[in-house]
Design an enzyme around this catalytic site. Structure first.
Site, PDB file in Angstrom:
ATOM      1  N   LYS A 147       0.825  -1.209   0.000  1.00 38.88           N
ATOM      2  CA  LYS A 147       0.000   0.000   0.000  1.00 38.88           C
ATOM      3  C   LYS A 147       0.858   1.258   0.000  1.00 38.88           C
ATOM      4  O   LYS A 147       0.496   2.267  -0.599  1.00 38.88           O
ATOM      5  CB  LYS A 147      -0.968  -0.003   1.186  1.00 38.88           C
ATOM      6  N   LYS A 153      -6.148  -9.151 -10.531  1.00 37.84           N
ATOM      7  CA  LYS A 153      -7.406  -9.357  -9.834  1.00 37.84           C
ATOM      8  C   LYS A 153      -8.346  -8.181 -10.109  1.00 37.84           C
ATOM      9  O   LYS A 153      -7.883  -7.052 -10.268  1.00 37.84           O
ATOM     10  CB  LYS A 153      -7.100  -9.415  -8.330  1.00 37.84           C
ATOM     11  N   LYS A 198     -10.701  -1.964  -7.568  1.00 35.81           N
ATOM     12  CA  LYS A 198     -11.025  -0.583  -7.898  1.00 35.81           C
ATOM     13  C   LYS A 198      -9.805   0.316  -8.004  1.00 35.81           C
ATOM     14  O   LYS A 198      -9.886   1.402  -8.559  1.00 35.81           O
ATOM     15  CB  LYS A 198     -11.959  -0.017  -6.831  1.00 35.81           C
TER      16      LYS A 198
END
Ligand code: TRP
Length: 334
Positions: free
Chosen positions: A109, A196, A199
Site C-alpha cells: 500500500k 485481480k 477498484k
C-alpha cells in the site's frame, strides 16, 4: 453456535469480484454461524480520503450488503463501535514493532501511494492497520474469519497477538481465530485479466454489481478476450475469466456447452460474452430490485443498522470491561 467475523472496506460500489469472492459466501455463512459483518470505515482512514466521500461510501456499502442478503442483525458499522479502537490501542502494546514491520500489505500500500504521488504522506494508521483488524476479530471472540489469501498474514498476526496477550496476562482470555478459506472464484479485471478485479486500477478494471443492465452488458462486451500472446494450446486469461464468471453465476450447463465449443475450436467470443452478460443480468436483477426497495426508505434502513450496531456494541463493551480488568486499567462504576 460458533462466531464468524469479517470486514469490508467502504469502497463505494460492490463489484462482482467482491460478491463472488466474499459477500456471496457471507450470505451463506449466516445460516450456520453467529455472524458479525462489518463495514470497516476506521480502516478506510488509513489512506488519503475525503470525509464526505467516506460517509457516503459507508452507507452505500451498508445498503448494498443488505441488498445482497446480509441480515441487518449481522451487520454493523465499525466506527459505531468505538471500542474497536480502544482495544486496538491495548493490543498495540503487546505487538512488537518488528512483527508489524513484516506485514507485506503495508509495503504494497505504501508503494501504491508513492506511485500515485511521490510526496504522499504514509500515515502511521496504515502501519497500525493490522492491529485494528486484530481488535475487530478478538473483540467478539471470533472462531472463524472468512478472508482471502491476501489476508492470511494479518490473520496470523491476530493469532500471535491473542497468544501474546494471553501469555502476558497469564489467562486464556482470547480465543484463537481460524481463517476460513472457502473456495471462492477468483474474478480478474476485464481490461487486464492478469490482475485481480479491483477498484484501485481504475474504472475499466471492475464490473459493479449494481450497474444498470445496459452498462453491465457494455462492460462485458468490452472485456479483453484473446490478446494473441497466449501460448499455443492454453486458454487466454480473458476467456478463462469469462468462463469463471459463468461458473460463479451457477450456469454450469451453458458453461459446459460453450466449453465444448471452445475445445472444438468453434467458440465465438461474442456468444460467450452474451451468455455471461445474460447470466450476470439474471443474477443481479433481484439485487437491484432489493436495493431499490431499501432506497425508498433510507431513514428506516439507516436507523435499523444504527440499532444493530448498538446491539453489537454491547458485546464489545463486555469484552472491554474484562480486558480493562485483566490489563490493570480501571473500570467505570456500573
Ligand atoms: N483488511 C481486510 C481487507 O482489506 C478488511 C478487514 C478489516 C477485515 N477488519 C477485518 C477482514 C477483520 C476480516 C476480519 O480485506
Amino acid at each position: 453456535m460458533k462466531n464468524v467475523l469479517s470486514g469490508i472496506q467502504p469502497t463505494g460500489d460492490l463489484h462482482i469480484g467482491n460478491y463472488f469472492g466474499a459477500v456471496q459466501n457471507w450470505v451463506r455463512l449466516q445460516q450456520e454461524y453467529n455472524c458479525y459483518f462489518s463495514v470497516v470505515d476506521y480502516h478506510s482512514m488509513t489512506m488519503p480520503y475525503k470525509a464526505d466521500q467516506l460517509r457516503t461510501n459507508t452507507w452505500k456499502m451498508v445498503f448494498q450488503l443488505l441488498a445482497c442478503g446480509i441480515k441487518p442483525e449481522h451487520l454493523f458499522v465499525q466506527s459505531l463501535v468505538p471500542e474497536h479502537v480502544e482495544l486496538s490501542w491495548i493490543l498495540s502494546c503487546v505487538t512488537s514493532f518488528g512483527e508489524l514491520s513484516r506485514m507485506t500489505q503495508f509495503k504494497d500500500k505504501m508503494d501504491q501511494l508513492k506511485e500515485k504521488d511521490k510526496d504522499a504522506v504514509v500515515s502511521s494508521g496504515l502501519f497500525l492497520y493490522p492491529i485494528l483488524q486484530a481488535a475487530d476479530i478478538l473483540i467478539y471472540h471470533a472462531d472463524y474469519v472468512p478472508v482471502g489469501k491476501d489476508q492470511e498474514q494479518h490473520l496470523e498476526l491476530s493469532r500471535n497477538i491473542a497468544q501474546r496477550f494471553n501469555h502476558q496476562f497469564g489467562k486464556e482470555y482470547f480465543r484463537m481465530p481460524e481463517p476460513l478459506f472457502t473456495e471462492t472464484p477468483k474474478i480478474l479485471s476485464p481490461a487486464d485479466p492478469t490482475r485481480k478485479m479491483g477498484k484501485s486500477y481504475g474504472e475499466k478494471h471492475y464490473i459493479t454489481l449494481f450497474s444498470e443492465e445496459d452498462r453491465l452488458r457494455k462492460q462485458i462486451k468490452s472485456a479483453v478476450t484473446d490478446t494473441g500472446d497466449t501460448p499455443e494450446g492454453e486458454m487466454s486469461p480473458g476467456v478463462a475469466n469469462l468462463f469463471e464468471i459463468l461458473r460463479a453465476c451457477g450456469q454450469m450447463d451453458a458453461h459446459n456447452a460453450l466449453m465444448t465449443d471452445y475445445e472444438n475450436g468453434a467458440l465465438r467470443y461474442s456468444d460467450l460474452k452474451e451468455t455471461v452478460a445474460d447470466a450476470l443480468a439474471a443474477l443481479t436483477t433481484a439485487f437491484r430490485e432489493r436495493l431499490h426497495t431499501l432506497n425508498a426508505d433510507k431513514r428506516a434502513v439507516k436507523a435499523q443498522v444504527q440499532d444493530s450496531s448498538a446491539e453489537i456494541r454491547k458485546r464489545a463493551q463486555e469484552t472491554l470491561r474484562e480486558v480493562r480488568e485483566i490489563t490493570g486499567l480501571l473500570n467505570l462504576r456500573s
